[in-house]
Scaffold this motif. Structure first.
Motif, PDB file in Angstrom:
ATOM      1  N   PHE A 123      35.335  49.382  38.504  1.00 43.62           N
ATOM      2  CA  PHE A 123      35.458  47.942  38.286  1.00 43.62           C
ATOM      3  C   PHE A 123      36.432  47.641  37.145  1.00 43.62           C
ATOM      4  CE2 PHE A 123      31.079  48.106  40.117  1.00 43.62           C
ATOM      5  CZ  PHE A 123      31.263  47.238  41.177  1.00 43.62           C
ATOM      6  N   THR A 124      37.374  48.514  36.874  1.00 41.93           N
ATOM      7  CA  THR A 124      38.324  48.322  35.784  1.00 41.93           C
ATOM      8  C   THR A 124      39.121  47.030  35.982  1.00 41.93           C
ATOM      9  OG1 THR A 124      38.536  50.712  35.503  1.00 41.93           O
ATOM     10  CG2 THR A 124      40.269  49.357  34.531  1.00 41.93           C
ATOM     11  N   ASN A 125      39.210  46.224  34.913  1.00 45.81           N
ATOM     12  CA  ASN A 125      39.985  44.966  34.908  1.00 45.81           C
ATOM     13  C   ASN A 125      39.516  43.962  35.970  1.00 45.81           C
ATOM     14  OD1 ASN A 125      41.634  45.558  32.750  1.00 45.81           O
ATOM     15  ND2 ASN A 125      43.243  46.424  34.013  1.00 45.81           N
ATOM     16  N   THR A 126      38.302  44.089  36.444  1.00 46.70           N
ATOM     17  CA  THR A 126      37.787  43.195  37.476  1.00 46.70           C
ATOM     18  C   THR A 126      37.079  42.003  36.833  1.00 46.70           C
ATOM     19  OG1 THR A 126      37.464  45.113  38.901  1.00 46.70           O
ATOM     20  CG2 THR A 126      36.316  43.107  39.530  1.00 46.70           C
ATOM     21  N   ASN A 127      37.251  40.840  37.413  1.00 50.77           N
ATOM     22  CA  ASN A 127      36.536  39.658  36.959  1.00 50.77           C
ATOM     23  C   ASN A 127      35.305  39.483  37.848  1.00 50.77           C
ATOM     24  OD1 ASN A 127      35.530  37.124  36.330  1.00 50.77           O
ATOM     25  ND2 ASN A 127      37.539  36.176  36.157  1.00 50.77           N
ATOM     26  N   LEU A 128      34.146  39.815  37.279  1.00 47.36           N
ATOM     27  CA  LEU A 128      32.881  39.717  37.992  1.00 47.36           C
ATOM     28  C   LEU A 128      31.990  38.625  37.407  1.00 47.36           C
ATOM     29  CD1 LEU A 128      32.199  43.534  38.322  1.00 47.36           C
ATOM     30  CD2 LEU A 128      32.524  41.966  40.233  1.00 47.36           C
ATOM     31  N   ASN A 129      32.552  37.710  36.665  1.00 45.83           N
ATOM     32  CA  ASN A 129      31.753  36.662  36.032  1.00 45.83           C
ATOM     33  C   ASN A 129      30.793  36.015  37.027  1.00 45.83           C
ATOM     34  OD1 ASN A 129      32.976  37.102  33.583  1.00 45.83           O
ATOM     35  ND2 ASN A 129      34.344  35.343  33.708  1.00 45.83           N
ATOM     36  N   GLN A 130      29.547  35.844  36.587  1.00 40.98           N
ATOM     37  CA  GLN A 130      28.467  35.196  37.342  1.00 40.98           C
ATOM     38  C   GLN A 130      28.060  35.964  38.605  1.00 40.98           C
ATOM     39  OE1 GLN A 130      29.918  31.196  37.937  1.00 40.98           O
ATOM     40  NE2 GLN A 130      29.345  30.578  35.876  1.00 40.98           N
ATOM     41  N   SER A 131      28.373  37.237  38.672  1.00 46.58           N
ATOM     42  CA  SER A 131      27.986  38.049  39.826  1.00 46.58           C
ATOM     43  C   SER A 131      26.551  38.525  39.699  1.00 46.58           C
ATOM     44  CB  SER A 131      28.929  39.256  39.967  1.00 46.58           C
ATOM     45  OG  SER A 131      30.224  38.818  40.307  1.00 46.58           O
ATOM     46  N   ILE A 132      26.019  39.013  40.798  1.00 44.18           N
ATOM     47  CA  ILE A 132      24.642  39.496  40.841  1.00 44.18           C
ATOM     48  C   ILE A 132      24.638  40.932  41.362  1.00 44.18           C
ATOM     49  CG2 ILE A 132      22.385  39.209  41.939  1.00 44.18           C
ATOM     50  CD1 ILE A 132      23.074  36.192  42.165  1.00 44.18           C
ATOM     51  N   PHE A 133      23.949  41.796  40.609  1.00 43.87           N
ATOM     52  CA  PHE A 133      23.727  43.180  41.025  1.00 43.87           C
ATOM     53  C   PHE A 133      22.214  43.348  41.169  1.00 43.87           C
ATOM     54  CE2 PHE A 133      27.856  43.331  39.044  1.00 43.87           C
ATOM     55  CZ  PHE A 133      28.560  44.277  39.770  1.00 43.87           C
ATOM     56  N   LYS A 134      21.671  42.962  42.297  1.00 40.68           N
ATOM     57  CA  LYS A 134      20.223  42.986  42.498  1.00 40.68           C
ATOM     58  C   LYS A 134      19.804  44.347  43.061  1.00 40.68           C
ATOM     59  CE  LYS A 134      16.455  40.584  44.790  1.00 40.68           C
ATOM     60  NZ  LYS A 134      16.097  39.494  45.698  1.00 40.68           N
TER      61      LYS A 134
END
Length: 190
Positions: A123-134
């Motif tokens: 996930f390098t340099n990835t924008n995952l803002n407000q994501s969910i890892f359930k």
């Protein structure tokens, strides 16, 4: 040459490893138990499609468009998502094995990973803002210069990331996975 527009079609048990899926724009199609392993899906266009019990391992998705696509119970080992067309990119993964895949430099705000295995995913340099890892396994997943603001890791496990090289403001962690934020300090948490 105009490519065909295929809508509301269901593909079941198809093997696309040797015979390529016809180049087209697919909308609201369902792919069930299809095999794309090591295949060519480059330059395809999938809009509002669902992939169920499919094998995408090492599939070439260069310049492929995924707009509102759901992947369910699919095997997706070593897929290079950063090569797909990022215009309108939007997908959800549920019960998928994404081990060894890469999302390098993608913008995936509000991305949903539900019950997924994400072992050694980049996930390098990835924008995952407000994501969910359930309920996701993030063993050896690589986060570096990753935007993780307001990400929900509260039920994820095997997390290890450095808060000094990632943006994690207001991200949610369970008390059991907080030790993954201290890994670089080589300390023991009891």
């Amino acid at each position: 040459m105009q490519i065909p527009f295929i809508v509301d079609k269901t593909y079941t048990g198809q093997d696309f490893t040797t015979n390529r899926l016809s180049r087209a724009e697919y909308e609201n199609c369902i792919f069930k138990e299809c095999n794309f392993e090591n295949g060519l899906l480059d330059g395809q266009n999938f809009m509002e499609c669902t992939f169920i019990d499919c094998n995408f391992s090492s599939t070439n998705i260069t310049n492929t468009i995924f707009k509102e696509v759901d992947f369910m119970n699919s095997k997706m080992l070593g897929v290079k998502f950063e090569t797909c067309n990022t215009f309108l990119i939007d997908f959800t993964f549920t019960d998928c094995n994404l081990n060894f895949s890469t999302f390098y430099e993608l913008t995936l705000k509000k991305q949903k990973f539900i019950n997924c295995s994400l072992v050694q995913v980049d996930f390098t340099n990835t924008n995952l803002n407000q994501s969910i890892f359930k309920n996701c396994n993030l063993d050896k997943a690589h986060f570096e210069r990753t935007k993780l603001e307001k990400v929900d890791f509260s039920t994820a496990y095997n997390i290890s990331l450095d808060p000094e090289v990632n943006t994690i403001k207001k991200a949610k962690f369970s008390s059991s996975n907080l030790k993954g934020l201290l890994t670089k300090h080589d300390i023991t948490v009891i």
